[in-house]
Design a protein around this motif. Sequence first.
Motif, short mmCIF file in Angstrom:
data_model
loop_
_atom_site.label_atom_id
_atom_site.label_comp_id
_atom_site.label_asym_id
_atom_site.label_seq_id
_atom_site.Cartn_x
_atom_site.Cartn_y
_atom_site.Cartn_z
N SER A 64 0.84 -1.20 0.00
CA SER A 64 0.00 0.00 0.00
C SER A 64 0.87 1.25 0.00
O SER A 64 0.54 2.25 -0.62
CB SER A 64 -0.94 -0.01 1.20
N ASP A 68 -0.68 2.82 -3.04
CA ASP A 68 -1.86 3.58 -2.65
C ASP A 68 -1.69 5.07 -2.99
O ASP A 68 -0.75 5.71 -2.51
CB ASP A 68 -2.07 3.42 -1.14
N SER A 70 -3.26 7.58 -1.97
CA SER A 70 -3.42 8.51 -0.86
C SER A 70 -2.14 8.65 -0.03
O SER A 70 -2.04 9.50 0.84
CB SER A 70 -4.57 8.05 0.04
N ARG A 71 -1.15 7.78 -0.31
CA ARG A 71 0.05 7.85 0.52
C ARG A 71 1.24 8.34 -0.31
O ARG A 71 2.39 7.96 -0.04
CB ARG A 71 0.34 6.48 1.12
#
Lengths: 249, 591, 172
Positions: A64, A68, A70-71
């Motif tokens: 993630s 990901d 969002s990161r």
Amino acid sequence: MRLIKFLAVNLFFYALLKAPGLLAGKPVPSSVITMYMFFIVMTVLLVMTITDEGANGLFAPIRSLLEDPSRALARKVLFVLLPVAAALSVQYLSTDPGPPFELRSAHPAPPGVVRAYGKVYELDGLENPLRALEKENPAAFKELAREGGEVYFRNCFFCHGARLDGRGHYAYAMDPLPMPFTGSDTIAQLKESYLFWRIVKGGPGLPREGGPNISSMPAWENELTEEEVWKVILFLYDYTGNRPRSWKD
Amino acid sequence: MTHRGPLRCLPPTRWLVPVLALLASAALAQDVLAAGPSGYAPAPVLSPGDYPAIRGLSPRLAVWFAAQMHVWFAAFVLAVPIFAVILEFVGVVKKDARYDRVAYEFLRVSITAFSLTAVTGGILLAALIVFYPDLMKYLASIFGPTALFYALFFFFETAALYTYYYGWKRMAEGRLKLLHLAVGIGLNLSGTGLMFVANAWVTFMMTPAGVDAAGAFGGNVWEAVNNHLWSPMNLHRFVANIAYGGSIAGAYAAYRFLGASSEEGRAHYDWMGYTASLIAIGALLPLPFAGYWLTAEIYSFSQQMGITLMGGVFAWLFIVQAVIIGALFLAANYYLWCGFGRGGYGAGYLKYVKYIAVVVAASFLVWFTPHTLILTPSEARAIGGQYHPYLGPLGLMPAKNTAVNMMLLFTFLSFLLYRRAHRRPVVPWVKYGNALQAGLFTAAVANISFLGVYYGYFTNTVYKVASSVPQVATTLFVIVACLVIEWLMARGGRSEDFKWGRMPERSQYALILIAVSFTWLMGLMGFVRSAIRQHWHVYSVMKDASAEAFTPSIAYAAKVVSAGTVVFLAIIVFIFWLGGMGQEKEAGGDG
Amino acid sequence: MGRFVKTAAFSLFIIGLYTFYSVFVIPPINPGEPPSESAASGEPATIVELLALGEEVYNGKGACALCHTREGGRAPALEGSALVAKARLSSPGYSGKAVDAESYLYESLVDPSAYVVPGYGVSGTDGGVSPMPDVRASSIGLSETEIRAVIAYLQSVSGVEITVALPERRRE
């Protein structure tokens, strides 16, 4: 969560390997720690990836972080930090190589015979001729040990120290450090004949198996008489409260 | 005949090489027999000028590489028929067609390797004759007659192989099947005989017999053949070949598993990988004992040679060996643990895995802890010498014996739990049975530790090594006893079939690791076997006077072995690829 | 082709690890050069040269120190060998032909089974056969001069008078 567990388990074992060095002053060699840790990390990794759920749980946080959206910020920080960490570790490894490893034995096996003072001593079965006085004439024995002390403080104490702990004035100029006589793991483990050989022949008399021969101990056969050597041995045991090993045990 | 596939383009190599080798060896034998028994001279004393030199080429390296390749291929092609016959036999007994299918498939994909064994053997022979002519002349003067046997075995092996392989489909039923099995056994016998003859030449160079101190041959060939190391080497190589064949078959299955597209294909290759690795690990277990015999014979021939092997320069090589064998054990355990998922009850046993892992890993760490520690000066200062108060005892033999037994015992426990993953015993005394097994295990662990610690460290030296025998006996006893209890308990129990193919892909890499490690380890141990001759062609009889007579270091040997492993495995992959092309046509592609 | 690359990379990684461990982790020990044949090319002219040759042969070509370690164990320790030789000659178990310490040492070198120190025989022979090879045999192959030099060296480390004659004087 599993990633944290993975790190925690490995840290636990690392701490276990470091403990003897930090707590007891007997460090586990770094070469051994490296090998041990390599296989410990591998084993923990294997155990935690037996099932698919386990493997996914372990790698999910990493995935993630890398994927990901969002990161993104954490990812950018990581991509800056990683090369910096690599550079720092390379620099650390390349600037301080330290002296090379060595394979050296502190108490190498003694020879069978020693030739000194125009005589031949067979070390096997050799006793301190003055030791008998300990029971027969304790007063004379005390006097001999005191004389041995004088010999010690005139010759030995510069390196081996006033407290016989191997930390005399010159001690830190030497590598390996001078042998301490206190404690139960040096002269308490040895016979008096062994000490006689080491004092009389010194560093130059060490056998080849002792590894790189870098002991600074002089050969005292030209400085001390035979009696002085035996007396100083009495002193070493008497002062530190150690008992020499006898030929019986 | 469609299954012959691309092999059809290879017939010239297939027939030409054996025939040429046969002719060459026959000529060699003729040559020697003509010389007659009168011409036995002492071993020649050589000087550097006696070795032909080719600029930019290291003769020793060339011979080493060729020999290593030949030994790998030979081990592989001797193992494949052993492996195939065992599987075929099990298939006949169990009336399970899967075994037959796997045996045939594995033989089919490996068939090219037989020609390559002959080719590498030819290259090795040529390299030896070119670079070490005097040595080869000397050896031929003694072993000339054995070349005839070699040629005969070669002929029979080739004939049996092609009958066995091409007759597989035609001799599939009834009596013909039994005849086919017999041909397979004949194939193995002649192959093993071939290896025994070659072993005689190799072991003679290490522990010469039948010659006097100057190397003059006494005329009795059998004496020279049956030298100190011949029998132990035959046994060691025979057992190791089975393990090696199993490991390569396992890696092959793993690779096909990873590429299988259908559920059926996955199940098939999963099962094949499991069966093959079980054979490999099973053959690995007695190997240390064969190795022990080999070492004991080396010592009894020459103490000097024995000390060179176990102490001194090569002591660290056995640490490397310990690391690799430890890695093999870890991989085998991991494969079994992953296999818990194949059975319906496996999930319940997963919680025990971490405890087994702790014991196996701890034993492994003890096993490769060196006797002489590598210390930085500051560490040496802190410890006050080379001897570490906590690690020192772990470097000694008693600790290592204890560790190995623990490792065996807990690997067996993994296997037991794996078996339990698909069956639940229902006999009324299940509780007692389990308690008995647990009790046996606890008692064994206690006994092994006690023997190791008490006899290893608290009594005098005489008992130190002696304690290893009761330790091994304890391990073996518990393994057999637990298997018997398990068998009794399983009767009438509820069992469901393993769900073959239900394996994570990760587990297949364990099988690949086993095959790669075996290959590398064979190379390394082959090096040390040869290296303890030091600067001798024929130990104590014929000196190596060439510029490369010195014994190379372990680091150098490791590089050569690694290069060899990469080349060999690349060729094996290519052979499998060749063999696989035909099958894709046939099976419609699960590959 | 993904699985091929993956498995190939995995295999190369494993091989690389083993290589790395053998090359960089274990201490680099280089086996010694093969012993040179020319050890006894020049005949020693003085006792000092004889002793130097003896020590060199003892630790090198003769490979004596391999088994005769200071701790004993595999073979008797030799530091006092010339001292004990005299006592050996008169011991009841002795059946060789030696008449003095020097000839006893010579016999021990060329015919080790003439007298086997109790406890050091080949197992199973009840102490009748020594595991030591004849030092003239070709696995060691000492010359006469080298054998004399080793005896002189043994006498020297035992601290007794060196009775071995120099090669020239022996020829007279």
